[in-house]
Motif scaffolding. Structure first.
Motif, PDB file in Angstrom:
ATOM      1  N   ALA A  88     -28.477 -15.993  19.308  1.00 20.28           N
ATOM      2  CA  ALA A  88     -27.320 -15.234  19.782  1.00 20.28           C
ATOM      3  C   ALA A  88     -26.019 -15.952  19.451  1.00 20.28           C
ATOM      4  O   ALA A  88     -25.954 -17.188  19.395  1.00 20.28           O
ATOM      5  N   TYR A  89     -24.984 -15.146  19.267  1.00 26.90           N
ATOM      6  CA  TYR A  89     -23.634 -15.659  19.011  1.00 26.90           C
ATOM      7  C   TYR A  89     -22.647 -14.806  19.794  1.00 26.90           C
ATOM      8  O   TYR A  89     -22.759 -13.571  19.815  1.00 26.90           O
ATOM      9  N   VAL A  90     -21.682 -15.461  20.427  1.00 25.98           N
ATOM     10  CA  VAL A  90     -20.633 -14.781  21.185  1.00 25.98           C
ATOM     11  C   VAL A  90     -19.307 -15.470  20.901  1.00 25.98           C
ATOM     12  O   VAL A  90     -19.225 -16.706  20.926  1.00 25.98           O
ATOM     13  N   ARG A  91     -18.266 -14.686  20.618  1.00 25.76           N
ATOM     14  CA  ARG A  91     -16.906 -15.230  20.484  1.00 25.76           C
ATOM     15  C   ARG A  91     -15.952 -14.325  21.240  1.00 25.76           C
ATOM     16  O   ARG A  91     -15.923 -13.110  21.007  1.00 25.76           O
ATOM     17  N   CYS A  92     -15.186 -14.895  22.166  1.00 24.04           N
ATOM     18  CA  CYS A  92     -14.268 -14.105  22.979  1.00 24.04           C
ATOM     19  C   CYS A  92     -12.936 -14.824  23.122  1.00 24.04           C
ATOM     20  O   CYS A  92     -12.872 -16.060  23.117  1.00 24.04           O
ATOM     21  N   ASP A  93     -11.874 -14.040  23.287  1.00 26.35           N
ATOM     22  CA  ASP A  93     -10.557 -14.591  23.562  1.00 26.35           C
ATOM     23  C   ASP A  93     -10.513 -15.123  24.980  1.00 26.35           C
ATOM     24  O   ASP A  93     -11.093 -14.526  25.905  1.00 26.35           O
ATOM     25  N   ILE A  94      -9.822 -16.243  25.174  1.00 27.16           N
ATOM     26  CA  ILE A  94      -9.627 -16.811  26.504  1.00 27.16           C
ATOM     27  C   ILE A  94      -8.166 -17.222  26.651  1.00 27.16           C
ATOM     28  O   ILE A  94      -7.419 -17.283  25.669  1.00 27.16           O
ATOM     29  N   GLU A  95      -7.760 -17.524  27.866  1.00 30.71           N
ATOM     30  CA  GLU A  95      -6.412 -18.009  28.101  1.00 30.71           C
ATOM     31  C   GLU A  95      -6.237 -19.372  27.421  1.00 30.71           C
ATOM     32  O   GLU A  95      -7.131 -20.213  27.458  1.00 30.71           O
TER      33      GLU A  95
END
Length: 210
Positions: A88-95
């Motif tokens: 699995a791979y996940v990339r998300c924007d964060i503060e």
């Protein structure tokens, strides 16, 4: 769903246990914010592979992306401790200020393990990395706001459960749903309250239709 077998590409050559696992992959229910669809599976990792990709969209803005790959090697793999593997791979924007948090990586990994546990996804031989990425602008782009992302790369072996007369067919549905929850958690979505049924939109179900 893309299914690959280098030596014998005909449909009849695909093992029944992999066909059953792929069917369960497609049956996962994801939140309406998750737009999931089939993608070409990577080659040369395992004799059989199937894959999904997904984007998390909030107010018409993509805030996260990811993919999950199901691998199968009937001969087994010592590193996997089994014949199947989820990648699995996940990339998300964060503060931006979260990048400096020394606990962020540990928290990101906990999001995965807690999601797997919450969905009843039995697994072994888990491994992975959590990466923090920060981008700052200079020169003519100095007025552009900085940005930050969290990237989670993980793999684990789904454990088959006992059934009548032996092991039941591998059900990877909870593993896919845990990946979907990880996507939403990393993207900052509030968890679905306990007891509230998830009602996916048609858009969110497009990639998991049978």
């Amino acid at each position: 769903m893309v299914v690959r077998h280098e030596a014998s590409p005909g449909p009849g050559a695909v093992p029944a246990e992999f066909r059953d696992a792929v069917a369960s992959l497609r049956s996962a229910t994801l939140r309406p914010e998750v737009f999931c669809e089939e993608m070409p599976a990577p080659q040369r990792i395992a004799p059989y592979a199937a894959a999904l990709s997904a984007d998390v969209t909030v107010d018409d803005t993509d805030v996260g992306t990811g993919r999950i790959i199901l691998l199968h090697d009937p001969a087994g793999n010592d590193a996997w401790e089994g014949t199947f593997r989820c990648v699995a791979y996940v990339r998300c924007d964060i503060e931006l200020d979260l990048v400096a948090d020394p606990l962020l990586a540990q928290v990101g990994w906990t999001w995965l393990t807690e999601a797997l546990d919450a969905h009843g996804a039995d697994y072994v031989a888990e491994s992975g990395t959590v990466t923090r990425v920060a981008t700052e602008s200079f020169g003519g782009m100095v007025e552009d706001a900085g940005s930050a992302q969290i990237e989670i790369r993980a793999s684990w072996t789904p454990a088959a459960t006992g059934g009548a007369g032996g092991l039941a067919p591998l059900d990877v549905t909870p593993h896919v749903e845990a990946w979907g929850e990880l996507l939403c958690t990393a993207a900052g979505l509030e968890p679905v309250p306990e007891g509230v049924a998830v009602m996916p939109s048609r858009r969110g179900q497009r990639g998991t239709a049978g």
